[in-house]
Design an enzyme around this catalytic site. Structure first.
Site, PDB file in Angstrom:
ATOM      1  N   HIS A 279      -3.164   0.092  -0.750  1.00 34.96           N
ATOM      2  CA  HIS A 279      -1.845   0.650  -0.419  1.00 34.96           C
ATOM      3  C   HIS A 279      -1.542   1.916  -1.213  1.00 34.96           C
ATOM      4  CE1 HIS A 279       0.388  -1.067  -3.927  1.00 34.96           C
ATOM      5  NE2 HIS A 279      -0.371  -2.118  -3.769  1.00 34.96           N
ATOM      6  N   GLU A 325       3.537  -1.388   0.544  1.00 36.98           N
ATOM      7  CA  GLU A 325       3.189  -2.768   0.213  1.00 36.98           C
ATOM      8  C   GLU A 325       4.173  -3.335  -0.794  1.00 36.98           C
ATOM      9  OE1 GLU A 325       1.465  -6.107  -2.025  1.00 36.98           O
ATOM     10  OE2 GLU A 325       2.001  -4.186  -2.837  1.00 36.98           O
TER      11      GLU A 325
HETATM   12 ZN    ZN Z   1      -0.635  -3.591  -5.231  1.00 33.97          ZN
END
Ligand code: ZN
Length: 464
Positions: A279, A325
Site C-alpha cells: 500500500h 490501507e
Molecule cells: Zn501497512
C-alpha cells in the site's frame, strides 16, 4: 578461437535449453542483490516525498512518482485507478501532561489516533481511570467512567514469538476503545501505544467510532509506552491525578485518489492475472518506509526482475500500489470491485505489508491442495534460508479478492523489530536494511515465477 566456435555452436542451444527453477531463482536473487532498484525507489518515496497519509499532497505526489517509475520500466500497461478516500488531518503537534497537583505537571508524549475528533478548544483536563481492556468498562459502570479519560493500558504480550499476534491481542483498545468508552460517558481515551519496547514514541493507527453520532464522539490519543508506565504508576499512588491533552485533528469530505497499477501481459494466458502489491499510503508521523513503502518498492521490483532476467511470464503479472490501507482500505476494495465488474480472473495475489525486514517465507490463504503444491517448492527457497510456509492470513489490500479459485499470500519477514517502528515517527528510511529489502523482493519474484510457470491447483481443478 576454438572456444569461440564452440560458443557459436552452443549459443542456439542455450536459448532453447530450459532454465531450471534453481537457476531462475538464483538470477532473481543475484539481480536484486547486485543491481536492485527497490532501495533507490524507497529512498525517494521516504526522503523526497515522506509520510503519505490518504488524501494528502504527499499521497498525490507518491501516486505521480510511482506511476512515472512504472512507465520508465517499459511495462505493457500502466494506469491509475480512481478511488475516493477519506481525508483526516492531524493539525499542529498534540500536547499532553499529567497533573499530580495544581501546578505540578509532567509533559508526556501522545499523538492523536487516526480518525479521532479534536479535544474541545483549549484542551481537555479531567480525571483518569485505568483499564486493561474494553471488557472492564462494563464492570466499572457509568458512574465510575462518566466525565473521565479512560486509559487503556494492556501491553502487547512479549512472550509471543510472532509479534503480530501480540498486536492482534491489543489493537481492539485502539480501534474500538473510544466508541466503547463513549457509551459510558467518558470524556476521552488514552491508549497505550502498540509497541513492545519501552520508549518515548507514541504510535498512531486507525480507530473507529462505529455508528456513534457526531455529538457523542470523544477524542482518542495514543501515549508512548514509557509515559503509559509513568501514568499507571502515578495513578497507583494517587487516583485523583488529572490528565490534560490538546489535539486539533479534523475530518474533511472524501477526496479522489488512485491505485497505481502496471502490468506485463501474459504471453500464453493473458486473461489469468497474478497481482503483487503493497500500500502506497502511510501514516504521517514517520516517512512510511517500512509500512508500507517497502512493500510497494518490492512489488515494483518483482516486475523489474522479470524484465531484467529476461523471463517472459505466461500469465499477466500486475503490480498494484493500493491507496488508503491504513484508514479505510478503499483502494483494496475498489481494486476487487473493478476486477469483479470486468470479470477478471485473478489466480494469485501476493502482498508485502509486514515491514522490509529479513524475509522468512510466506503465509497462504488457500485450499489444502494448493498449499500442498506450494510446499513442494519449499526446497527451492532453502538456499536463501527463506522457507517458512504456513497457511493463514495474507494481506489487507488483497483480502477483498478472496473467492473461489484464487490463492492469496503474504510475504512474512522477521517480526521482532517491526513494532518498534510501526505507525511511529521512527518508521523511517534509515531503519530499512538494503539487503533485507532486496531479499524480500527476490523472494516475492521467485514465488510469482513458480505460480506463473506451474499455475495453481485450483486452476487445474477449474480446467479439469
Ligand atoms: Zn501497512
Amino acid at each position: 578461437m576454438k572456444s569461440f566456435l564452440a560458443l557459436l555452436f552452443l549459443f542456439p542451444l542455450a536459448i532453447i535449453a530450459q532454465v531450471s527453477d534453481e537457476e531462475q531463482l538464483k538470477s532473481f536473487y543475484d539481480t536484486s542483490l547486485l543491481e536492485g532498484q527497490s532501495y533507490e525507489w524507497l529512498d525517494h518515496l521516504s526522503n523526497q516525498i515522506g509520510g503519505r497519509l490518504s488524501g494528502s499532497y504527499n499521497a498525490e505526489r507518491a501516486v505521480r512518482y510511482t506511476e512515472s517509475e512504472l512507465k520508465n520500466m517499459g511495462l505493457d500497461r500502466v494506469w491509475l485507478q480512481p478511488v475516493m478516500v477519506p481525508k483526516w488531518t492531524r493539525g499542529p503537534k498534540e500536547y499532553a501532561y499529567i497533573e499530580s497537583k495544581p501546578g505540578a505537571v509532567n509533559a508526556v508524549n501522545i499523538c492523536a489516533l487516526g480518525g479521532s475528533v479534536a479535544t474541545p478548544d483549549g484542551g481537555l483536563k479531567t480525571g483518569v481511570i485505568e483499564v486493561k481492556g474494553i471488557e472492564e468498562l462494563e464492570k466499572l459502570g457509568r458512574e465510575a467512567i462518566q466525565g473521565k479519560i479512560v486509559f487503556y493500558n494492556r501491553p502487547m504480550q512479549a512472550n509471543l514469538i510472532n509479534t503480530f499476534e501480540a498486536y492482534g491481542g491489543c489493537v481492539d483498545q485502539r480501534y474500538s476503545g473510544a466508541a466503547e468508552a463513549a457509551k459510558y460517558g467518558a470524556a476521552g481515551v488514552i491508549v497505550r501505544s502498540m509497541n513492545l519496547r519501552i520508549d518515548d514514541l507514541p504510535h498512531t493507527g486507525s480507530m473507529s467510532y462505529g455508528d456513534l453520532p457526531a455529538e457523542k464522539r470523544i477524542p482518542a490519543a495514543a501515549i508512548s509506552t514509557q509515559d503509559a508506565e509513568l501514568l499507571s504508576s502515578m495513578l497507583a499512588l494517587d487516583d485523583s491525578i488529572k490528565f490534560y491533552f490538546n489535539q486539533k485533528c479534523q475530518v474533511f469530505p472524501d477526496v479522489q485518489s488512485y491505485n497505481v497499477i502496471g502490468e506485463i501481459t501474459g504471453s500464453e494466458f493473458p486473461g489469468q492475472i497474478i497481482t503483487v502489491g503493497g500500500h502506497l499510503d502511510s501514516w504521517d508521523l514517520g516517512d512510511g518506509a517500512h509500512d508500507d513503502g517497502a512493500g510497494c518498492v518490492q512489488s515494483m521490483e518483482v516486475l523489474r526482475l522479470f524484465k531484467e532476467t529476461g523471463y517472459r511470464p505466461k500469465r499477466t503479472i500486475r503490480v498494484v500500489l493500493f491507496m488508503n490501507e491504513e484508514n479505510g482500505l478503499r483502494g483494496g476494495r475498489k481494486y476487487a470491485e473493478v476486477a469483479k465488474e470486468k470479470g477478471e480472473q485473478h489466480i494469485f495475489a501476493l502482498e508485502s505489508d509486514a515491514g522490509g525486514f529479513t524475509p522468512r517465507g510466506f503465509s497462504f490463504d488457500c485450499s489444502d491442495a494448493d498449499f500442498e503444491r506450494i510446499q513442494s517448492w519449499k526446497s527451492l527457497f532453502e538456499p536463501y534460508l527463506i522457507h517458512y510456509f504456513e497457511q493463514g492470513g495474507s494481506g489487507a489490500d488483497i483480502g477483498p479478492l478472496k473467492g473461489e479459485g484464487v490463492v492469496l499470500a503474504g510475504l512474512r519477514p522477521d517480526t521482532q523489530r517491526y513494532f518498534d517502528h510501526h505507525h511511529a515517527a521512527n518508521d523511517t528510511f534509515e531503519h530499512v536494511n538494503r539487503r533485507e529489502l532486496e531479499l524480500g523482493a527476490a523472494t516475492m519474484a521467485s514465488l510469482v515465477y513458480l505460480i506463473d510457470k506451474y499455475g495453481t491447483a485450483s486452476l487445474q481443478k477449474i480446467k479439469g
